[in-house]
Structure formats: C-alpha cells, structure tokens
Design a protein around this motif. Structure first.
Motif, short mmCIF file in Angstrom:
data_model
loop_
_atom_site.label_atom_id
_atom_site.label_comp_id
_atom_site.label_asym_id
_atom_site.label_seq_id
_atom_site.Cartn_x
_atom_site.Cartn_y
_atom_site.Cartn_z
N ARG A 38 0.86 -1.19 0.00
CA ARG A 38 0.00 0.00 0.00
C ARG A 38 0.89 1.23 0.00
NH1 ARG A 38 -2.50 3.14 4.21
NH2 ARG A 38 -4.44 4.06 3.45
N TYR A 39 0.56 2.19 -0.88
CA TYR A 39 1.31 3.44 -1.00
C TYR A 39 0.52 4.59 -0.40
CZ TYR A 39 4.11 1.15 -4.66
OH TYR A 39 4.92 0.31 -5.37
N THR A 40 1.21 5.50 0.31
CA THR A 40 0.65 6.77 0.73
C THR A 40 1.74 7.82 0.53
OG1 THR A 40 1.31 6.49 3.04
CG2 THR A 40 -0.89 5.73 2.45
N SER A 41 1.35 9.08 0.46
CA SER A 41 2.35 10.13 0.32
C SER A 41 2.78 10.63 1.69
CB SER A 41 1.82 11.29 -0.53
OG SER A 41 0.74 11.91 0.12
N GLY A 42 3.98 11.17 1.73
CA GLY A 42 4.49 11.77 2.96
C GLY A 42 3.85 13.12 3.21
N PRO A 43 4.26 13.82 4.26
CA PRO A 43 3.63 15.08 4.64
C PRO A 43 3.75 16.19 3.61
CG PRO A 43 5.56 14.63 6.00
CD PRO A 43 5.32 13.42 5.16
N ASP A 44 4.75 16.13 2.73
CA ASP A 44 4.91 17.14 1.68
C ASP A 44 4.46 16.64 0.32
OD1 ASP A 44 6.03 18.99 3.49
OD2 ASP A 44 7.99 18.05 3.28
N GLY A 45 3.79 15.49 0.27
CA GLY A 45 3.41 14.91 -1.00
C GLY A 45 4.60 14.22 -1.63
N ALA A 46 4.45 13.83 -2.90
CA ALA A 46 5.54 13.14 -3.59
C ALA A 46 5.41 13.28 -5.09
CB ALA A 46 5.55 11.66 -3.22
N ASP A 47 6.53 13.50 -5.75
CA ASP A 47 6.63 13.39 -7.21
C ASP A 47 7.52 12.19 -7.45
OD1 ASP A 47 5.23 15.76 -7.35
OD2 ASP A 47 6.96 16.98 -7.91
N TYR A 48 7.07 11.27 -8.30
CA TYR A 48 7.86 10.07 -8.51
C TYR A 48 7.60 9.47 -9.88
CZ TYR A 48 3.60 7.60 -6.83
OH TYR A 48 2.32 7.14 -6.64
N ILE A 49 8.50 8.59 -10.27
CA ILE A 49 8.39 7.87 -11.54
C ILE A 49 8.10 6.42 -11.20
CG2 ILE A 49 9.63 7.07 -13.59
CD1 ILE A 49 11.35 9.63 -13.35
N ALA A 50 7.14 5.82 -11.90
CA ALA A 50 6.83 4.41 -11.73
C ALA A 50 7.02 3.70 -13.06
CB ALA A 50 5.40 4.24 -11.24
N ILE A 51 7.76 2.61 -13.01
CA ILE A 51 7.99 1.77 -14.18
C ILE A 51 7.46 0.38 -13.83
CG2 ILE A 51 9.73 0.76 -15.73
CD1 ILE A 51 11.52 3.22 -14.86
N CYS A 52 6.54 -0.14 -14.63
CA CYS A 52 5.93 -1.44 -14.35
C CYS A 52 6.22 -2.43 -15.48
CB CYS A 52 4.41 -1.30 -14.19
SG CYS A 52 3.91 -0.21 -12.84
N LEU A 53 6.60 -3.65 -15.09
CA LEU A 53 6.85 -4.75 -16.03
C LEU A 53 6.02 -5.95 -15.60
CD1 LEU A 53 10.73 -4.55 -16.19
CD2 LEU A 53 9.16 -3.91 -18.01
N PRO A 54 5.06 -6.43 -16.39
CA PRO A 54 4.55 -5.81 -17.61
C PRO A 54 3.86 -4.50 -17.29
CG PRO A 54 3.11 -7.61 -16.96
CD PRO A 54 4.29 -7.62 -16.01
N ALA A 55 3.37 -3.85 -18.32
CA ALA A 55 2.74 -2.54 -18.16
C ALA A 55 1.58 -2.58 -17.19
CB ALA A 55 2.25 -2.03 -19.51
N PHE A 56 1.41 -1.48 -16.46
CA PHE A 56 0.28 -1.37 -15.54
C PHE A 56 -1.02 -1.53 -16.30
CE2 PHE A 56 -3.21 0.84 -13.64
CZ PHE A 56 -3.15 0.43 -12.33
N ALA A 57 -1.91 -2.31 -15.71
CA ALA A 57 -3.29 -2.44 -16.18
C ALA A 57 -4.14 -2.63 -14.93
CB ALA A 57 -3.45 -3.62 -17.13
N GLU A 58 -5.26 -1.97 -14.88
CA GLU A 58 -6.11 -2.02 -13.70
C GLU A 58 -6.40 -3.46 -13.26
OE1 GLU A 58 -7.70 -0.35 -10.54
OE2 GLU A 58 -6.97 0.93 -12.14
N GLU A 59 -6.65 -4.33 -14.23
CA GLU A 59 -7.00 -5.72 -13.89
C GLU A 59 -5.81 -6.51 -13.33
OE1 GLU A 59 -6.14 -5.60 -18.35
OE2 GLU A 59 -7.28 -4.36 -16.95
N LEU A 60 -4.59 -5.99 -13.48
CA LEU A 60 -3.40 -6.64 -12.93
C LEU A 60 -3.03 -6.11 -11.55
CD1 LEU A 60 -1.04 -6.74 -16.06
CD2 LEU A 60 -2.58 -8.52 -15.23
N ALA A 61 -3.65 -5.02 -11.11
CA ALA A 61 -3.29 -4.38 -9.84
C ALA A 61 -3.90 -5.10 -8.64
CB ALA A 61 -3.71 -2.92 -9.83
N HIS A 62 -5.07 -5.67 -8.80
CA HIS A 62 -5.76 -6.38 -7.71
C HIS A 62 -5.84 -5.52 -6.45
CE1 HIS A 62 -5.76 -9.92 -10.22
NE2 HIS A 62 -4.45 -9.81 -10.35
#
Length: 129
Positions: A90-114
C-alpha cells in the motif's frame, strides 16, 4: 522503428493524484512496460493491492510511505524501491506529498493491480449497512 510520444496520457485518479503515462497501455499501446510520472498531494493514499507486475519507483521530490509484509518503508527523494509481483503493498504520500516515476513490467493495467475495495464514502451520521 523510432516512435516519438508527443505528450503523456493523463489518467484520472481519485484523491488528487496525477498520473502522466508516457509509455504503456493507455498512452502508447505498449503492454510490456509502462513508464509514468506521478504527483501525489500531501495526505494522498490508495487501497492496498497485490499486483501481478514488478514495479520500480523512483522518488524525485517529497516522500512515499510503502506498507508491505508488516513493514513500513519511508522512501525519500533520491531513493527508489522495487516491488515484486504478488507482493501485497500500500502506498501513501508523505507530509509534503511526492513526485515520482513508476515503471511497471509488464505494463500497468487495472486488472493486474488487484486493489482492495475502498470503503464507501460516508458523511458523519450516515449508516452504511
């Protein structure tokens, strides 16, 4: 063949997070990998998930809190985290928020996130049955 991607696809997300996908299922039709830039405001959180993909996350600004396997990790600007498939997190942001890059293998798809189902949004005094 070289392909230029003129602009990312902006993917709407509840809670104020912005996802700009540069490569992936939505933006370029690539199912093998997705590369997205995320902007999460302070206090942002998402439901727990058990994805079928490996995710490489690089925090550029602020911090992310990643809960997994009974452990909580603070991932700060300049740091990265790698999560493996079938790992509940589970991801949450810190007190100042967050800018980040996400790379997913295979590509992100809603049905793969569960993702876990989010509890219904209720007003004070409203009873949910």
């Amino acid at each position: 063949m070289v392909r230029r991607i003129e602009a990312p696809a902006r993917i709407p997300v509840p809670g104020g997070k912005i996802i700009d996908e540069y490569v992936g299922n939505v933006s370029s039709g690539d199912g093998d990998v997705s590369i997205a830039v995320m902007q999460a405001p302070p206090g942002w959180e998402e439901p727990a998930q058990t994805p079928e993909f490996t995710e490489y996350t690089i925090v550029l600004r602020g911090s992310l809190v990643v809960e997994t396997g009974g452990e909580t990790l603070d991932v700060n600007a300049g740091q990265a985290i790698v999560t493996e498939p079938d790992e509940r997190l589970r991801y949450t942001s810190g007190p100042d928020g967050a800018d980040y890059i996400a790379i997913c293998l295979p590509a992100f798809a809603e049905e793969l996130a569960h993702r876990d189902q989010e509890p219904p949004d209720t007003s004070p005094g409203e009873l949910v049955v």
